[in-house]
Design a protein around this motif. Sequence first.
Motif, mmCIF file in Angstrom:
data_model
loop_
_atom_site.group_PDB
_atom_site.id
_atom_site.type_symbol
_atom_site.label_atom_id
_atom_site.label_comp_id
_atom_site.label_asym_id
_atom_site.label_seq_id
_atom_site.Cartn_x
_atom_site.Cartn_y
_atom_site.Cartn_z
ATOM 1 N N TYR A 1 1.035 -1.016 -0.043
ATOM 2 C CA TYR A 1 0.100 -0.392 0.458
ATOM 3 C C TYR A 1 0.633 1.253 -0.027
ATOM 4 O O TYR A 1 0.442 2.291 0.387
ATOM 5 C CB TYR A 1 -1.139 0.481 1.119
ATOM 6 N N ASN A 2 1.775 0.882 -0.395
ATOM 7 C CA ASN A 2 2.898 2.021 -0.557
ATOM 8 C C ASN A 2 3.457 2.807 0.873
ATOM 9 O O ASN A 2 2.382 4.126 0.386
ATOM 10 C CB ASN A 2 2.699 3.004 -2.338
ATOM 11 N N PHE A 3 2.740 2.367 1.573
ATOM 12 C CA PHE A 3 3.856 3.333 3.210
ATOM 13 C C PHE A 3 4.376 4.680 2.705
ATOM 14 O O PHE A 3 5.924 3.775 2.563
ATOM 15 C CB PHE A 3 3.394 2.609 4.607
ATOM 16 N N GLU A 4 4.574 6.050 3.542
ATOM 17 C CA GLU A 4 5.715 6.630 3.405
ATOM 18 C C GLU A 4 6.764 6.189 3.977
ATOM 19 O O GLU A 4 6.595 5.665 5.374
ATOM 20 C CB GLU A 4 4.780 7.818 3.686
ATOM 21 N N LYS A 5 7.543 6.538 4.224
ATOM 22 C CA LYS A 5 8.967 6.284 4.758
ATOM 23 C C LYS A 5 9.734 7.587 5.244
ATOM 24 O O LYS A 5 9.798 8.047 4.358
ATOM 25 C CB LYS A 5 10.325 5.147 3.968
ATOM 26 N N PRO A 6 9.940 7.385 6.083
ATOM 27 C CA PRO A 6 10.061 6.427 7.316
ATOM 28 C C PRO A 6 8.908 5.944 8.313
ATOM 29 O O PRO A 6 8.982 5.524 9.169
ATOM 30 C CB PRO A 6 11.480 7.142 8.223
ATOM 31 N N ASN A 7 7.710 7.379 8.238
ATOM 32 C CA ASN A 7 6.785 7.150 8.623
ATOM 33 C C ASN A 7 5.830 7.973 7.395
ATOM 34 O O ASN A 7 5.594 8.615 7.288
ATOM 35 C CB ASN A 7 6.836 8.228 9.766
ATOM 36 N N ASP A 8 4.776 7.092 8.115
ATOM 37 C CA ASP A 8 3.157 7.480 7.310
ATOM 38 C C ASP A 8 2.174 7.735 8.504
ATOM 39 O O ASP A 8 1.762 7.169 8.471
ATOM 40 C CB ASP A 8 2.658 5.568 6.604
ATOM 41 N N ARG A 9 1.817 9.170 8.170
ATOM 42 C CA ARG A 9 1.182 9.450 9.290
ATOM 43 C C ARG A 9 -0.426 8.595 9.192
ATOM 44 O O ARG A 9 -1.469 8.843 10.052
ATOM 45 C CB ARG A 9 1.066 10.977 9.275
ATOM 46 N N ARG A 10 -0.689 8.631 8.108
ATOM 47 C CA ARG A 10 -2.546 7.967 8.089
ATOM 48 C C ARG A 10 -2.435 6.817 8.816
ATOM 49 O O ARG A 10 -3.094 6.130 8.794
ATOM 50 C CB ARG A 10 -2.203 8.111 6.264
ATOM 51 N N ALA A 11 -1.468 5.954 8.434
ATOM 52 C CA ALA A 11 -0.981 4.364 8.416
ATOM 53 C C ALA A 11 -0.823 4.888 10.642
ATOM 54 O O ALA A 11 -1.478 4.145 11.327
ATOM 55 C CB ALA A 11 0.773 4.165 8.105
#
Length: 290
Positions: free
Chosen positions: A40-50
């Motif tokens: 689901y292409n989480f943003e790196k290093p952190n995905d705020r949505r997740a």
Amino acid sequence: MANSKYEYVKAFEQPDLLLPNTWIVVRIDGRGFHKFSTKYNFEKPNDRRALDLMNAAAKAVMTELPDIVIAYGISDEYSFVFHKSCALFERRSSKLVTTIVSTFTAYYVHLWASFFPETPLSAPLPSFDGRAVHYPSVQNLRDYMSWRQVDCHINNLYNTAFWALIQIGGVDAKSAEKELSGSLAADKNEILFSRFKINYNNEPEIYKKGSVVLRDYELVEPGAAQELIDEDSLKTVDGVALSKTQEENDKKRRAKARITVQHVDIIKDEFWERRPWLLSNKPGKIPKEP
């Protein structure tokens, strides 16, 4: 239920009661979340949505289970703490763990579209595993919570430097890993600031400290309510057993309290001293509406 000749199979069930008069921590972890985050292409290093989705699911679990006194989450894991006096499900480990895991997973899936509206879920769907551990003392519990928050800081500092080297520095993952191998926190901070003008201290608190989910009562001055904490009693406050009426009143006050997500230091004494209800299991004062 009527007796039958088949009822003997119940004898094969094994008791799994957790020790009485101990703090219970149910920790859940995402199952296969490395592949899941890549899918689901989480943003790196952190995905705020997740992270916000994890926090929303944790709040929902605490709403449904008022016996939980505090929860702490980082990345794809969450720890839910039950007071030592908790008698939910007769303290059966399997019931506590499966209830937490299934409720959390259900809300994670249910709330997904609110945080990832343009990316519908598809199989394999997200799932979590869990375990229950009991801790005999307040100090043990606080050390556990401190361990998780220290882990949050260590992992986030590493990941921030790692992904800066890749995304901004243009190196590959293997080279970034090699450069950071054996490095100290000061080294990672120096890499971030000197090469990429990133001051780690200015990173969002949610990434550095994780998320604390608790019921919002009025904060007290440090030391003002320490007498409420009773290490040796079960379902007592100041050594006096709670009446059924008092227990019901406490439940109502917990139900009225607003559940909040905060990103604060839970290692220092001040956090616990200003929130004595976490250790005493006696609800505090509901803040007045502004």
